[in-house]
Design a protein around this motif. Structure first.
Motif, mmCIF file in Angstrom:
data_model
loop_
_atom_site.group_PDB
_atom_site.id
_atom_site.type_symbol
_atom_site.label_atom_id
_atom_site.label_comp_id
_atom_site.label_asym_id
_atom_site.label_seq_id
_atom_site.Cartn_x
_atom_site.Cartn_y
_atom_site.Cartn_z
ATOM 1 N N ASN A 187 0.824 -1.211 0.000
ATOM 2 C CA ASN A 187 0.000 0.000 0.000
ATOM 3 C C ASN A 187 0.860 1.265 0.000
ATOM 4 O OD1 ASN A 187 -2.767 -0.887 -0.008
ATOM 5 N ND2 ASN A 187 -2.443 -1.678 2.067
ATOM 6 N N ASN A 188 2.117 1.147 -0.386
ATOM 7 C CA ASN A 188 2.982 2.325 -0.475
ATOM 8 C C ASN A 188 2.610 3.126 -1.716
ATOM 9 O OD1 ASN A 188 4.355 1.625 1.830
ATOM 10 N ND2 ASN A 188 6.144 0.782 0.776
ATOM 11 N N LEU A 189 1.574 3.939 -1.570
ATOM 12 C CA LEU A 189 1.042 4.747 -2.668
ATOM 13 C C LEU A 189 1.000 6.218 -2.259
ATOM 14 C CD1 LEU A 189 -1.702 2.229 -3.713
ATOM 15 C CD2 LEU A 189 -0.038 3.196 -5.316
ATOM 16 N N PRO A 190 2.162 6.812 -1.987
ATOM 17 C CA PRO A 190 2.182 8.243 -1.689
ATOM 18 C C PRO A 190 1.723 9.031 -2.909
ATOM 19 C CG PRO A 190 4.403 7.466 -2.163
ATOM 20 C CD PRO A 190 3.518 6.243 -2.109
ATOM 21 N N ASP A 191 1.170 10.215 -2.684
ATOM 22 C CA ASP A 191 0.755 11.041 -3.817
ATOM 23 C C ASP A 191 0.869 12.501 -3.455
ATOM 24 O OD1 ASP A 191 -1.493 11.212 -2.104
ATOM 25 O OD2 ASP A 191 -2.830 11.539 -3.796
ATOM 26 N N CYS A 192 0.683 13.344 -4.457
ATOM 27 C CA CYS A 192 0.882 14.779 -4.232
ATOM 28 C C CYS A 192 -0.141 15.340 -3.252
ATOM 29 C CB CYS A 192 0.866 15.534 -5.553
ATOM 30 S SG CYS A 192 -0.634 15.330 -6.518
ATOM 31 N N SER A 193 -1.276 14.685 -3.086
ATOM 32 C CA SER A 193 -2.257 15.151 -2.112
ATOM 33 C C SER A 193 -1.695 15.133 -0.693
ATOM 34 C CB SER A 193 -3.523 14.295 -2.176
ATOM 35 O OG SER A 193 -4.534 14.812 -1.347
ATOM 36 N N CYS B 266 -15.554 24.237 0.523
ATOM 37 C CA CYS B 266 -14.982 24.271 -0.820
ATOM 38 C C CYS B 266 -13.459 24.269 -0.756
ATOM 39 C CB CYS B 266 -15.488 25.493 -1.582
ATOM 40 S SG CYS B 266 -14.904 25.603 -3.294
ATOM 41 N N PRO B 267 -12.846 23.104 -0.467
ATOM 42 C CA PRO B 267 -11.387 23.012 -0.588
ATOM 43 C C PRO B 267 -11.019 23.030 -2.073
ATOM 44 C CG PRO B 267 -12.320 20.851 -0.108
ATOM 45 C CD PRO B 267 -13.466 21.827 -0.073
ATOM 46 N N VAL B 268 -10.251 24.009 -2.500
ATOM 47 C CA VAL B 268 -9.976 24.174 -3.929
ATOM 48 C C VAL B 268 -8.702 23.406 -4.274
ATOM 49 C CG1 VAL B 268 -9.632 25.806 -5.809
ATOM 50 C CG2 VAL B 268 -11.122 26.409 -3.878
ATOM 51 N N ARG B 269 -8.878 22.299 -4.979
ATOM 52 C CA ARG B 269 -7.761 21.407 -5.303
ATOM 53 C C ARG B 269 -6.862 22.042 -6.355
ATOM 54 N NH1 ARG B 269 -7.990 16.956 -1.642
ATOM 55 N NH2 ARG B 269 -10.178 16.724 -1.093
ATOM 56 N N GLY B 270 -5.577 21.680 -6.273
ATOM 57 C CA GLY B 270 -4.613 22.338 -7.133
ATOM 58 C C GLY B 270 -4.356 21.663 -8.447
ATOM 59 N N HIS B 271 -4.389 20.339 -8.526
ATOM 60 C CA HIS B 271 -3.982 19.663 -9.749
ATOM 61 C C HIS B 271 -5.194 18.980 -10.366
ATOM 62 C CE1 HIS B 271 0.082 18.079 -11.499
ATOM 63 N NE2 HIS B 271 -0.728 18.529 -12.429
ATOM 64 N N SER B 272 -5.189 18.842 -11.689
ATOM 65 C CA SER B 272 -6.420 18.598 -12.423
ATOM 66 C C SER B 272 -7.102 17.275 -12.097
ATOM 67 C CB SER B 272 -6.168 18.670 -13.923
ATOM 68 O OG SER B 272 -5.282 17.653 -14.324
ATOM 69 N N ASN B 273 -6.410 16.262 -11.620
ATOM 70 C CA ASN B 273 -7.122 15.039 -11.214
ATOM 71 C C ASN B 273 -6.634 14.515 -9.873
ATOM 72 O OD1 ASN B 273 -9.214 13.163 -11.829
ATOM 73 N ND2 ASN B 273 -7.682 11.595 -12.251
ATOM 74 N N VAL B 274 -6.122 15.392 -9.037
ATOM 75 C CA VAL B 274 -5.635 14.926 -7.742
ATOM 76 C C VAL B 274 -6.775 14.329 -6.922
ATOM 77 C CG1 VAL B 274 -5.843 17.210 -6.650
ATOM 78 C CG2 VAL B 274 -4.246 15.540 -5.725
ATOM 79 N N GLN B 275 -7.978 14.883 -7.045
ATOM 80 C CA GLN B 275 -9.118 14.332 -6.310
ATOM 81 C C GLN B 275 -9.544 13.001 -6.907
ATOM 82 O OE1 GLN B 275 -11.956 17.031 -4.495
ATOM 83 N NE2 GLN B 275 -13.605 16.036 -5.600
ATOM 84 N N GLY B 276 -9.505 12.900 -8.241
ATOM 85 C CA GLY B 276 -9.874 11.650 -8.888
ATOM 86 C C GLY B 276 -8.924 10.518 -8.557
ATOM 87 N N ASP B 277 -7.634 10.820 -8.458
ATOM 88 C CA ASP B 277 -6.670 9.778 -8.110
ATOM 89 C C ASP B 277 -6.991 9.160 -6.754
ATOM 90 O OD1 ASP B 277 -5.388 10.258 -10.472
ATOM 91 O OD2 ASP B 277 -3.717 11.363 -9.617
ATOM 92 N N ARG B 278 -7.360 9.998 -5.804
ATOM 93 C CA ARG B 278 -7.736 9.473 -4.482
ATOM 94 C C ARG B 278 -9.007 8.641 -4.582
ATOM 95 N NH1 ARG B 278 -6.132 10.958 0.589
ATOM 96 N NH2 ARG B 278 -4.116 10.994 -0.451
ATOM 97 N N THR B 279 -9.971 9.108 -5.362
ATOM 98 C CA THR B 279 -11.193 8.338 -5.554
ATOM 99 C C THR B 279 -10.898 6.959 -6.135
ATOM 100 O OG1 THR B 279 -12.420 10.404 -5.948
ATOM 101 C CG2 THR B 279 -13.479 8.354 -6.637
#
Length: 756
Positions: A185-191, A401-414
């Motif tokens: 589960n070593n899945l670090p990400d920019c989030s 309304c947390p305004v995300r910075g990168h275009s799919n950073v929220q989708g990657d977490r989903t």
């Protein structure tokens, strides 16, 4: 005609300083956009490309995650989005001949700006052990080398699989599936470095780690509070939404240590009147001291509770838990301490309170200015407290309304890119693929660096991004990276991470958002999720930069086949051939994606479910929205020191440097500047135009130094300073992180100044 990349790094030793701007966008933004686009793409390619940005039949901007409305403008992009597209769609190329001419030592001494300006990488490249420069390698050999390294590890947990926010839903889903089938589960990400604090706070308080509002809610709001955010540079299309809200009668409060041009006046380039006059956005500017936001919102909550009729008693009774604890804690709030923590005056706070009480529909927006402190999670919980007190979650025109910075950073977490996945997600994944996912939590970004430093991890595979440039404590991070046996970067362009490597290193060039993606089943599209939970298709329209590029899904599929071999029953080859088969699997694993293929094919896409917004249902441990009552914290700074925040310039997106100017702040021709309030500068003997070393101070006693910064007298909040990252990441200690989220505290760095 496009221009050639710079042959050498431009000098940055004498930046020019002018007064800060008082308005954003307008004619200067149009001129700058066209100039950058022409330099990178030429005129014909500029028109062909930019007219497809954020269109329903086009591609999603590789910049920020701000959503589009149902009705699109012909030019549905901002200045910084156009820069991001231009750099990806550039005609400049980084070929094997470039790497032959530029050994690793040369790349290492170059600036991030120079590296990024060289253009698109055209072929897979290998830095062999002991080699001094990258050399071409076949895709087959590259995957075999990665498989050799991964299968030789003592444990799957010695591998790290990092994801950048630009990775599509399809690629992200395959990437996490491969990592878990491999056994980690070593899945670090920019989030982990930006909105992890938001997710931590929102999951606890409302039961879902995403914002609760839509674009339409912003248009309907009566009050919008923008805290710790600079939309004019970081999310410029947000200014259009704020303008529309203002035209409908909304009030806007900006809470920030620096005045920002975009919040003062927006000159909308889409309308003649907007270009000429613009719209004043701020009704109230609260120039808060860095890290004082929790104290401000706690006092506002105390005052709301004490005002007769100000709380939504029915909402609190029916839908919340923990009100009594918050009320007791708020009652202890002290005016004098709050004024010290915030640097605000009593009349300013009372004005904010009056605007809150007058509003029946309030939205609070925030970004890194709230998320990158030790007490960030508690701060965001306090924001939620305010909205819960007023019943402002689950009603139109109101919410978080947390305004995300990168275009799919929220989708990657989903899609499951998370080192601490929910058991229900893993159960669904295992049922669908017949695997047994590991349940042990993995490493986030900070723990990944520590693992590399301490020899616990040996391989870093990065799906996009600039891991070295984005992370804190530069000297520690770079030393840790160099201990790896292998570093792999899936990339479109060069950045610092290609120059700081493990013993062996690979660069795997990939398609960008602007590129056509044709696989065995024909032309493909991918999907992304914006900051407000809308999922939609993205289709590139340009011929790829090289015939040697692979798409991100293809790279993951071939990697999995090379590493897992015959032991995997997952149809990796099928996934590469037809992305629709990936979406079919996602639809059976991820809630909200039922009938994914059909819904993604609809123009504009679809909205994901959000229980608090849609049903006034809060999937928390208590079954209700939770008030919280954490002790109030704020940074204490010793005498003779200032509190530094790292931030972006206007010619920058995350760690990508488009140019050396910060037009709205009046800074031209250089990035090594530090902005200091003139009164603080006078007390500390910091002369405008002089050069200084910025020295970080932390409890470990280690000296962290950023040398040679030009002092700029600037209207920052008293006691505060600001400078650009990644140049000042060197000052952020690796173990200076937010409680709970472990996000680097890049907005709270105690510094002193020494002559350069």
């Amino acid at each position: 005609m496009a221009t050639k990349p710079p042959a050498g790094d431009p000098a940055q030793d004498a930046p020019r300083i002018a007064p800060p701007g008082r308005a954003a966008a307008g004619l200067p933004a149009i001129g700058h956009t066209l100039r950058i686009a022409q330099q990178q793409m030429g005129l014909a390619r500029t028109a062909r490309t930019l007219l497809k940005v954020n269109q329903k039949d086009g591609f999603d901007c590789p910049g920020c995650a701000w959503p589009e409305g149902d009705k699109r403008h012909t030019a549905e992009f901002c200045e910084n989005g156009a820069k991001a597209v231009a750099e990806e769609a550039t005609l400049r190329r980084v070929t094997p001949e470039f790497f032959a001419a530029h050994p690793l030592a040369d790349l290492e001494r170059r600036s991030g700006y120079w590296l990024g300006q060289q253009g698109r990488i055209t072929e897979p490249m290998l830095l062999p052990e002991g080699g001094d420069r990258y050399e071409p390698v076949t895709w087959e050999r590259a995957f075999a080398l990665i498989a050799e390294e991964l299968t030789a590890l003592g444990s799957p947990d010695e591998a790290l699989f990092y994801t950048s926010g630009r990775t599509s839903n399809e690629a992200a889903f395959l990437f996490q599936l491969f990592a878990r089938e491999f056994g980690t589960n070593n899945l670090p990400d920019c989030s982990n470095m930006c909105h992890e604090s938001s997710g931590s706070a929102l999951n606890e308080t409302i039961g879902i780690g995403k914002g609760s509002v839509s674009l339409e809610d912003l248009h309907q709001a009566e009050l919008i509070i923008v805290a710790g955010q600079n939309p004019g540079t970081n999310h410029p299309r947000m200014l259009s939404a704020l303008e529309r809200a203002k035209s409908a009668g909304a009030k806007i409060i900006s809470v920030n240590p620096l005045p920002e041009a975009g919040m003062e006046r927006f000159k909308n380039p889409q309308t003649p009147l907007g270009m000429l006059r613009g719209t004043a956005l701020n009704d109230l500017f609260l120039q808060i001291r860095i890290g004082g936001d929790q104290a401000l919102f706690r006092l506002l909550n105390k005052l709301v509770i004490e005002t007769d009729g100000a709380t939504d008693e029915e909402f609190i009774r029916e839908h919340t838990h923990g009100y009594e604890d918050l009320a007791a804690a708020a009652a202890q709030t002290d005016w004098d301490e709050t004024l010290t923590a915030t640097g605000l005056t009593r009349p300013e706070i009372e004005s904010a309170l009056a605007m809150i009480l007058a509003s029946k529909r309030t939205i609070v927006c925030w970004a890194m200015g709230l998320t990158q402190h030790k007490h960030s999670v508690a701060t965001i919980r306090e924001v939620v407290n305010l909205l819960l007190l007023r019943g402002d979650i689950g009603r139109p025109g109101a919410g978080v309304c947390p305004v995300r910075g990168h275009s799919n950073v929220q989708g990657d977490r989903t899609m499951g890119i998370f080192e601490r996945p929910a058991p229900a997600f893993l159960d669904a994944l295992d049922r669908e693929f017949g695997i047994t996912s590991p349940r042990r939590h993995g490493f986030d970004v900070v723990r990944s660096i520590e693992a590399l430093r301490d020899g616990e991890a040996k391989v870093l595979f990065a799906m996009g991004g600039n891991f070295v440039g984005a992370t804190p404590d530069t000297a520690v991070t770079e030393a840790a990276i160099r201990r790896a046996s292998l570093t792999v970067h899936v990339s479109t362009k060069l950045n610092r991470s290609h120059a700081v490597t493990g013993r062996r290193a690979l660069i795997l060039p990939t398609l960008g958002r602007t590129d056509k993606d044709v696989q065995g089943a024909g032309r493909q599209f991918v999907t992304v999720e914006d900051s407000m939970g809308m999922v939609h298709a993205s289709r590139g329209n340009l011929a790829p930069a090289s015939p040697h590029l692979l798409s991100e899904p293809a790279i993951v599929a071939r990697l999995a086949r090379a590493v897992l071999g015959a032991s995997s029953a997952t149809p990796w080859e099928e996934f590469e051939r037809d992305y629709g088969t990936i979406r079919d699997r996602i639809s059976r694993v991820v809630p909200g994606f039922e009938d994914f293929n059909a819904r993604a094919a609809r123009p504009g896409g679809f909205r994901l479910p959000h229980a608090p917004r849609d049903e006034l249902r809060f999937p928390t441990k208590t079954g209700k929205a939770n008030f919280t009552a954490a002790p109030v914290e704020y940074p204490r700074v010793p005498a003779g020191r200032l509190l530094l925040q790292t931030l972006r310039s206007h010619d920058q997106y995350n760690t990508t440097i488009y140019g050396l100017d910060d037009r709205y702040r009046g800074i031209t021709g250089g990035r090594r500047v530090v902005m200091v309030n003139p009164l603080d500068a006078a007390e500390l003997g910091l002369v405008d135009g002089a050069y200084t070393d910025i020295v970080g101070e932390w409890k470990d006693g280690v000296e962290r130094r950023a040398p040679g910064f030009r002092i700029v007298h600037y209207p920052t909040a008293r006691g505060c300073a600001a400078a650009y990252y990644p140049e000042t990441n060197v000052l952020v200690p690796l173990d200076s992180t937010a409680d709970t989220s472990n996000t680097p505290a890049s907005k709270s760095v105690v510094v002193r100044f020494e002559p350069a």
